[in-house]
Design a protein around this motif. Structure first.
Motif, PDB file in Angstrom:
ATOM      1  N   VAL A   1       0.837  -1.200   0.000  1.00 24.67           N
ATOM      2  CA  VAL A   1       0.000   0.000   0.000  1.00 24.67           C
ATOM      3  C   VAL A   1       0.875   1.255   0.000  1.00 24.67           C
ATOM      4  O   VAL A   1       0.589   2.233  -0.704  1.00 24.67           O
ATOM      5  CB  VAL A   1      -0.957  -0.009   1.212  1.00 24.67           C
ATOM      6  N   ALA A   2       1.950   1.241   0.771  1.00 29.58           N
ATOM      7  CA  ALA A   2       2.865   2.383   0.787  1.00 29.58           C
ATOM      8  C   ALA A   2       3.489   2.616  -0.589  1.00 29.58           C
ATOM      9  O   ALA A   2       3.694   3.760  -0.999  1.00 29.58           O
ATOM     10  CB  ALA A   2       3.960   2.168   1.832  1.00 29.58           C
ATOM     11  N   ALA A   3       3.779   1.538  -1.306  1.00 22.96           N
ATOM     12  CA  ALA A   3       4.341   1.677  -2.652  1.00 22.96           C
ATOM     13  C   ALA A   3       3.310   2.225  -3.634  1.00 22.96           C
ATOM     14  O   ALA A   3       3.648   2.963  -4.559  1.00 22.96           O
ATOM     15  CB  ALA A   3       4.870   0.328  -3.138  1.00 22.96           C
ATOM     16  N   CYS A   4       2.037   1.872  -3.434  1.00 22.01           N
ATOM     17  CA  CYS A   4       0.976   2.346  -4.328  1.00 22.01           C
ATOM     18  C   CYS A   4       0.604   3.804  -4.071  1.00 22.01           C
ATOM     19  O   CYS A   4       0.214   4.512  -4.997  1.00 22.01           O
ATOM     20  CB  CYS A   4      -0.270   1.476  -4.150  1.00 22.01           C
ATOM     21  N   PHE A   5       0.690   4.239  -2.824  1.00 25.63           N
ATOM     22  CA  PHE A   5       0.260   5.595  -2.442  1.00 25.63           C
ATOM     23  C   PHE A   5       1.373   6.308  -1.691  1.00 25.63           C
ATOM     24  O   PHE A   5       1.222   6.663  -0.515  1.00 25.63           O
ATOM     25  CB  PHE A   5      -0.994   5.524  -1.576  1.00 25.63           C
ATOM     26  N   PRO A   6       2.526   6.537  -2.329  1.00 28.06           N
ATOM     27  CA  PRO A   6       3.676   7.114  -1.607  1.00 28.06           C
ATOM     28  C   PRO A   6       3.450   8.532  -1.120  1.00 28.06           C
ATOM     29  O   PRO A   6       4.111   8.977  -0.187  1.00 28.06           O
ATOM     30  CB  PRO A   6       4.803   7.062  -2.653  1.00 28.06           C
ATOM     31  N   GLU A   7       2.516   9.274  -1.730  1.00 30.97           N
ATOM     32  CA  GLU A   7       2.303  10.667  -1.342  1.00 30.97           C
ATOM     33  C   GLU A   7       1.170  10.839  -0.346  1.00 30.97           C
ATOM     34  O   GLU A   7       0.895  11.954   0.088  1.00 30.97           O
ATOM     35  CB  GLU A   7       1.992  11.521  -2.591  1.00 30.97           C
ATOM     36  N   GLU A   8       0.494   9.745   0.038  1.00 27.21           N
ATOM     37  CA  GLU A   8      -0.644   9.874   0.940  1.00 27.21           C
ATOM     38  C   GLU A   8      -0.177  10.131   2.363  1.00 27.21           C
ATOM     39  O   GLU A   8       0.694   9.431   2.869  1.00 27.21           O
ATOM     40  CB  GLU A   8      -1.500   8.602   0.917  1.00 27.21           C
ATOM     41  N   PRO A   9      -0.732  11.155   3.039  1.00 31.62           N
ATOM     42  CA  PRO A   9      -0.394  11.383   4.443  1.00 31.62           C
ATOM     43  C   PRO A   9      -0.725  10.159   5.279  1.00 31.62           C
ATOM     44  O   PRO A   9      -1.775   9.562   5.124  1.00 31.62           O
ATOM     45  CB  PRO A   9      -1.292  12.567   4.842  1.00 31.62           C
ATOM     46  N   GLY A  10       0.185   9.786   6.138  1.00 30.53           N
ATOM     47  CA  GLY A  10      -0.050   8.664   7.033  1.00 30.53           C
ATOM     48  C   GLY A  10       0.382   7.335   6.469  1.00 30.53           C
ATOM     49  O   GLY A  10       0.490   6.371   7.214  1.00 30.53           O
ATOM     50  N   CYS A  11       0.655   7.231   5.180  1.00 31.60           N
ATOM     51  CA  CYS A  11       1.013   5.945   4.611  1.00 31.60           C
ATOM     52  C   CYS A  11       2.407   5.549   5.065  1.00 31.60           C
ATOM     53  O   CYS A  11       3.369   6.279   4.859  1.00 31.60           O
ATOM     54  CB  CYS A  11       0.966   5.998   3.078  1.00 31.60           C
ATOM     55  N   GLY A  12       2.496   4.390   5.679  1.00 36.39           N
ATOM     56  CA  GLY A  12       3.771   3.904   6.159  1.00 36.39           C
ATOM     57  C   GLY A  12       4.161   4.488   7.505  1.00 36.39           C
ATOM     58  O   GLY A  12       5.251   4.224   7.989  1.00 36.39           O
ATOM     59  N   THR A  13       3.313   5.292   8.141  1.00 32.81           N
ATOM     60  CA  THR A  13       3.631   5.846   9.444  1.00 32.81           C
ATOM     61  C   THR A  13       2.800   5.148  10.495  1.00 32.81           C
ATOM     62  O   THR A  13       1.932   4.350  10.200  1.00 32.81           O
ATOM     63  CB  THR A  13       3.317   7.352   9.494  1.00 32.81           C
ATOM     64  N   VAL A  14       3.059   5.471  11.776  1.00 32.24           N
ATOM     65  CA  VAL A  14       2.369   4.790  12.852  1.00 32.24           C
ATOM     66  C   VAL A  14       0.970   5.339  13.063  1.00 32.24           C
ATOM     67  O   VAL A  14       0.218   4.811  13.850  1.00 32.24           O
ATOM     68  CB  VAL A  14       3.160   4.898  14.171  1.00 32.24           C
ATOM     69  N   ARG A  15       0.619   6.429  12.411  1.00 27.84           N
ATOM     70  CA  ARG A  15      -0.723   6.980  12.590  1.00 27.84           C
ATOM     71  C   ARG A  15      -1.328   7.289  11.228  1.00 27.84           C
ATOM     72  O   ARG A  15      -1.196   8.392  10.712  1.00 27.84           O
ATOM     73  CB  ARG A  15      -0.680   8.231  13.462  1.00 27.84           C
ATOM     74  N   PRO A  16      -1.986   6.319  10.601  1.00 28.63           N
ATOM     75  CA  PRO A  16      -2.565   6.549   9.286  1.00 28.63           C
ATOM     76  C   PRO A  16      -3.742   7.502   9.354  1.00 28.63           C
ATOM     77  O   PRO A  16      -4.200   7.903  10.423  1.00 28.63           O
ATOM     78  CB  PRO A  16      -2.993   5.150   8.841  1.00 28.63           C
ATOM     79  N   ARG A  17      -4.270   7.821   8.199  1.00 30.17           N
ATOM     80  CA  ARG A  17      -5.253   8.899   8.087  1.00 30.17           C
ATOM     81  C   ARG A  17      -6.497   8.665   8.925  1.00 30.17           C
ATOM     82  O   ARG A  17      -6.981   9.581   9.586  1.00 30.17           O
ATOM     83  CB  ARG A  17      -5.639   9.066   6.611  1.00 30.17           C
ATOM     84  N   ILE A  18      -7.044   7.456   8.940  1.00 25.59           N
ATOM     85  CA  ILE A  18      -8.297   7.255   9.674  1.00 25.59           C
ATOM     86  C   ILE A  18      -8.100   7.466  11.165  1.00 25.59           C
ATOM     87  O   ILE A  18      -8.975   7.980  11.850  1.00 25.59           O
ATOM     88  CB  ILE A  18      -8.914   5.874   9.405  1.00 25.59           C
ATOM     89  N   VAL A  19      -6.928   7.091  11.687  1.00 24.48           N
ATOM     90  CA  VAL A  19      -6.657   7.286  13.105  1.00 24.48           C
ATOM     91  C   VAL A  19      -6.432   8.761  13.394  1.00 24.48           C
ATOM     92  O   VAL A  19      -6.986   9.326  14.347  1.00 24.48           O
ATOM     93  CB  VAL A  19      -5.458   6.434  13.552  1.00 24.48           C
TER      94      VAL A  19
END
Length: 309
Positions: A190-208
């Motif tokens: 998912v991180a490779a598919c959406f590298p510019e999305e905030p929260g992707c690959g971090t400990v606090r993704p967007r929904i959280v």
């Protein structure tokens, strides 16, 4: 199926059946004579299956990938496909992404093309994409560039986990370990598919993050589980899973922490005439439970904090 299989050009019928069991059912057409043996290596991790497939002949392969996504990475040769009406040509360093229950035709799978494939169950990937980036799988690209930092990280994990699982089959047989590995691989994809999305690959993704921000904006509000889920745009269960996975607590526990922090700050600065006034201001209706939670958090009673001011 977890293991390896090698077949000669005369055994491609049986080999094709093994690929169908391990990866996806398909229709195979051999276009040009054999250049070498066919090879299959497969690992089953529950909601995710890994496969390395080389046909040893130039072929075309057609499949509608029932119930799951297919992500195919040629490690050599050429993989040319028609995916949802789009022409996709992938070489080493690129991944072809095939959606579930839609006809995909690999029009050219060259004899020297060996792919690493990841099969991900539809519902599982929907849940992970929603949890990690707050989007739907209909936003997944038809091709992923694996020369990016996130792309290299995913393909590196794919290769290492697949190799280790084949070397040590007990990893794949343990459901708990398998699901952990599946989750790690899927999050990296998912991180490779959406590298510019905030929260992707971090400990606090967007929904959280979205729900925590809503709580912090209005912590005194009598939030219900359904209201918090609407803020996130997901179901209640998915929201709870996201909080547990990335914060290690439930949304209710997170709201309690935020409220306690606000009360603590007001008591420290004397912003209130009494403990009950400050507690009520920040949404605590039951003073006994509030006092117990406060002492557990700060090691003193709220009245001691107020007197210290």
């Amino acid at each position: 199926m977890t293991g390896t299989l090698t077949a000669s050009s005369q055994e491609l019928g049986d080999f094709s059946a093994a690929v169908a069991r391990a990866y996806f059912p398909h229709e195979l057409v051999v276009k040009r004579g054999p250049a070498g043996p066919a090879d299959l290596r497969a690992v089953d991790l529950g909601p995710v299956r890994l496969a390395r497939i080389g046909w040893g002949s130039e072929v075309s392969v057609e499949s509608d990938h029932p119930g799951a996504w297919a992500v195919n990475v040629p490690r050599s040769g050429v993989l040319e496909a028609q995916v949802g009406g789009h022409h996709v040509l992938s070489l080493d360093g690129q991944a072809t992404v095939c959606p579930p229950d839609e006809q995909t035709r690999m029009t050219r799978w060259s004899a020297d093309c060996s792919i690493v494939g990841m099969r991900v169950e539809r519902a599982y990937l929907v849940g992970e994409v929603t949890a990690l980036v707050g989007l739907h799988t209909d936003r997944l690209p038809a091709q992923v560039d694996l020369r990016t930092e996130a792309g290299r990280a995913w393909i590196g994990l794919l290769a290492s986990i697949g190799t280790e699982a084949l070397r040590n089959p007990t990893l794949a047989r343990d459901d708990r370990v398998g699901r952990r590995l599946a989750g790690t691989l899927t999050a990296a994809f998912v991180a490779a598919c959406f590298p510019e999305e905030p929260g992707c690959g971090t400990v606090r993704p967007r929904i959280v993050s979205r729900v925590v921000e809503a709580m912090e904006t209005d912590p005194a509000r009598d939030w219900t589980a359904s209201e918090l889920a609407r803020e996130a745009g997901v179901g209640i269960r998915r929201l709870q899973q996201g909080f547990q996975r990335y914060l290690g607590r439930t949304p209710t526990q997170q709201l309690l922490l935020i409220r306690l922090e606000r009360v603590h700050a007001d008591l420290l600065t004397g912003n209130g005439h009494s403990v009950s006034e400050v507690a009520n201001r920040w949404g605590f209706a039951h003073l006994g439970r509030f006092a117990a939670s406060y002492r557990e958090r700060y090691g003193v009673s709220p009245s001691e904090t107020l007197r210290a001011f």
